[in-house]
Enzyme design. Structure first.
Site, PDB file in Angstrom:
ATOM      1  N   SER A  97       0.768  -1.218   0.026  1.00 23.33           N
ATOM      2  CA  SER A  97       0.005  -0.097   0.045  1.00 23.33           C
ATOM      3  C   SER A  97       0.986   1.252  -0.171  1.00 23.33           C
ATOM      4  O   SER A  97       1.425   1.430   1.045  1.00 23.33           O
ATOM      5  CB  SER A  97      -0.869   0.084   1.296  1.00 23.33           C
ATOM      6  OG  SER A  97      -1.898  -1.216   1.277  1.00 23.33           O
ATOM      7  N   LYS A 172      -7.327   1.965  -2.958  1.00 22.29           N
ATOM      8  CA  LYS A 172      -6.940   1.517  -1.614  1.00 22.29           C
ATOM      9  C   LYS A 172      -6.985   2.577  -0.525  1.00 22.29           C
ATOM     10  O   LYS A 172      -7.419   2.208   0.682  1.00 22.29           O
ATOM     11  CB  LYS A 172      -5.319   0.954  -1.592  1.00 22.29           C
ATOM     12  CG  LYS A 172      -4.919   0.390  -0.232  1.00 22.29           C
ATOM     13  CD  LYS A 172      -5.732  -0.751   0.487  1.00 22.29           C
ATOM     14  CE  LYS A 172      -5.439  -0.951   2.077  1.00 22.29           C
ATOM     15  NZ  LYS A 172      -4.297  -1.961   2.068  1.00 22.29           N
TER      16      LYS A 172
END
Length: 295
Positions: A97, A172
């Site tokens: 991420s 995300k």
């Protein structure tokens, strides 16, 4: 024929992904600086490599599960990195991420070396990875995203192509805004229930199927009540992601007042030494003398 997959990064998340890939018959080779984490996957049928370059050289797919864009860049482009060993056309699947802009730059640099790139961050955490039920949001070229699914289908039950490179990472960040706010809301509601004398352990069942229901309510309110802090994630990783969301909001001039409050609570807990704890430790934010509600 088994997919030839290199896994770079075998931490809590990468280890779960690797365990699932090994279990489902993929030909897995692993590199991580932590040899104990590599050994855990070797015990499950994976092979170990002495460098990211060595792992990439014998693989058609390279999965990255790392903590920051800086570490991703080093793992791919530094001496001994993925790009040094990978064959032209190798597909790099970044499940870290990280910042969308950093992802765009990484994908561009990889393309110049003849390598393909898909950003595919995840939601669901290690427990969902172990049973092949991750939610993945992918960014990259359509064919590359389709090809990545040949491996990712083993760990995911929901896989969506969101757009070009960086689109997965943007999605995300949006996911993390929703999760961060939900974690905090459920923790706050749990404390109110406890202070008011309601059996908070019964609330998930009482609200199941209603508008207030969520996966986080069902999983985490019982853990909040029990102070079950076993680690399936990290508060400081949420700080990283909420920082990324706020950076994106500044670039897009998007007002996000609730995210700002949520980020500050997570930063406070990290400053208090709880950054390595699971989201369940949000209950520590509510510690202190309880009011006598009869007064």
């Amino acid at each position: 024929m088994a997919n030839k997959v290199a896994l770079i990064g075998a931490g809590a998340m990468g280890g779960a992904i690797g365990a699932r890939l090994a279990e489902t018959g993929n030909d897995l080779v692993v590199f991580d600086l932590d040899k104990d984490k590599v050994r855990d996957l070797v015990d499950r049928g994976a092979r170990s490599a002495s460098s990211a370059a060595e792992a990439a050289a014998i693989s058609d797919y390279v999965i990255l599960s790392l903590n920051s864009a800086k570490i991703v860049r080093r793992a791919v482009f530094a001496a001994g990195g993925v790009a040094e060993g990978a064959k032209p056309g190798t597909l790099i699947i970044d499940m870290s991420s990280i910042d969308p802009e950093a992802t765009e730059a990484l994908a561009s640099d990889a393309a110049q070396k003849g390598l393909r790139w898909v950003d595919s961050p995840l939601s669901g955490g290690a427990p969902k990875a172990l049973i092949g039920q991750l939610t993945l949001m992918a960014g990259g070229k359509e064919q590359d995203v389709a090809d990545a699914y040949q491996v990712l289908r083993h760990v995911a039950s929901n896989y969506t192509h969101m757009g070009p490179s960086g689109a997965g990472q943007t999605t995300k960040l949006i996911n993390q805004v929703l999760c961060g706010l939900n974690f905090l809301a459920v923790a706050e509601a749990t404390q109110l229930a406890l202070d008011a004398g309601v059996d908070a352990a019964k609330i998930p069942q009482a609200l199941r199927g209603g508008r207030a229901d969520s996966a986080i309510l069902q999983e985490y309110m019982p853990r909040f009540v029990a102070k079950d802090y076993r680690r399936t994630g990290r508060i400081d990783n949420m700080v990283k992601d909420l920082n990324g969301a706020q950076d994106l909001a500044r670039r897009t001039n998007t007002a996000m007042p609730l995210t700002a409050i949520c980020a500050e609570v997570h930063r406070m807990l990290t400053a208090a030494g709880l950054g390595g704890e699971d989201q369940a430790a949000l209950m520590e934010f509510f510690k202190g003398p309880q009011k006598d509600i009869a007064q």
